[in-house]
Design a protein around this motif. Sequence first.
Motif, PDB file in Angstrom:
ATOM      1  N   ALA A   1      10.943   4.721   4.464  1.00 26.40           N
ATOM      2  CA  ALA A   1      12.354   4.348   4.599  1.00 26.40           C
ATOM      3  C   ALA A   1      12.472   2.840   4.456  1.00 26.40           C
ATOM      4  N   GLN A   2      13.419   2.409   3.644  1.00 27.04           N
ATOM      5  CA  GLN A   2      13.617   0.991   3.384  1.00 27.04           C
ATOM      6  C   GLN A   2      13.809   0.240   4.689  1.00 27.04           C
ATOM      7  N   GLY A   3      13.129  -0.916   4.813  1.00 29.07           N
ATOM      8  CA  GLY A   3      13.246  -1.763   5.991  1.00 29.07           C
ATOM      9  C   GLY A   3      12.259  -1.445   7.099  1.00 29.07           C
ATOM     10  N   THR A   4      11.492  -0.369   6.959  1.00 30.14           N
ATOM     11  CA  THR A   4      10.500  -0.005   7.975  1.00 30.14           C
ATOM     12  C   THR A   4       9.333  -0.978   7.945  1.00 30.14           C
ATOM     13  N   SER A   5       8.960  -1.506   9.107  1.00 32.81           N
ATOM     14  CA  SER A   5       7.768  -2.343   9.207  1.00 32.81           C
ATOM     15  C   SER A   5       6.541  -1.460   9.084  1.00 32.81           C
ATOM     16  N   VAL A   6       5.590  -1.871   8.241  1.00 36.72           N
ATOM     17  CA  VAL A   6       4.385  -1.083   7.997  1.00 36.72           C
ATOM     18  C   VAL A   6       3.153  -1.990   8.014  1.00 36.72           C
ATOM     19  N   CYS A   7       1.989  -1.361   8.025  1.00 35.11           N
ATOM     20  CA  CYS A   7       0.707  -2.048   7.861  1.00 35.11           C
ATOM     21  C   CYS A   7       0.045  -1.497   6.616  1.00 35.11           C
ATOM     22  N   VAL A   8      -0.824  -2.311   6.030  1.00 41.02           N
ATOM     23  CA  VAL A   8      -1.636  -1.922   4.883  1.00 41.02           C
ATOM     24  C   VAL A   8      -3.067  -2.300   5.246  1.00 41.02           C
ATOM     25  N   SER A   9      -4.019  -1.383   5.011  1.00 30.51           N
ATOM     26  CA  SER A   9      -5.413  -1.670   5.328  1.00 30.51           C
ATOM     27  C   SER A   9      -6.241  -1.565   4.054  1.00 30.51           C
ATOM     28  N   GLY A  10      -6.394  -2.694   3.347  1.00 28.85           N
ATOM     29  CA  GLY A  10      -7.081  -2.706   2.065  1.00 28.85           C
ATOM     30  C   GLY A  10      -8.554  -3.037   2.175  1.00 28.85           C
ATOM     31  N   ALA A  11      -9.351  -2.461   1.285  1.00 27.05           N
ATOM     32  CA  ALA A  11     -10.792  -2.712   1.272  1.00 27.05           C
ATOM     33  C   ALA A  11     -11.109  -4.167   0.966  1.00 27.05           C
ATOM     34  N   ALA A  12     -10.334  -4.804   0.101  1.00 25.17           N
ATOM     35  CA  ALA A  12     -10.611  -6.180  -0.303  1.00 25.17           C
ATOM     36  C   ALA A  12      -9.983  -7.205   0.629  1.00 25.17           C
TER      37      ALA A  12
END
Length: 172
Positions: free
Chosen positions: A51-62
């Motif tokens: 949903a637009q505006g939702t705070s999220v996290c991203v967990s990238g390998a690099a």
Amino acid sequence: MIAPAGTSQIKKNFDSLLIDPNGGTIGEVFRGPQDAPGTNEAVVSGSAAPAQGTSVCVSGAATGEHCANVEIGNTGVEFDCGAIADTRRCTGFVVKNTNGGVASGTGDSGAPIYIVKADNSLGARGIVTEGNSNFIVTCNANVWGNPVCTSRFWAVSTETLKNQWGVVMDVE
């Protein structure tokens, strides 16, 4: 997500690969910087549409985990998907760092995008597909390899992938 009949499969228009890991999977995501010891996992307890505006996290390998100032931008957007520009188009959503910092980098493709719930479990929202070359930023000093980092990227939603593959998410 597990492939039906125990096989690995690919769907190019969703820029995804479904893998059947011999021995099963666990419904967890690594949290923290990319060079941290692998002892900071969190349980995935479900998924929902972005949903637009939702705070999220991203967990990238690099580039590791990014949560501060990262949110879902436009949803229902079309973009080129795949390593070379061709006729394949994906429909997904934009994730952006609202302060112009790193949101993802080269090598983060396939990384989970999630919310952190009140009980510290995670709610899946999608996977990183491709960085937006119009928003290149300086990478943090401790990133793996020599990635190109961006403050915005395109993603495909977990719900889209589940529906396309006809599978359920492996959660604890």
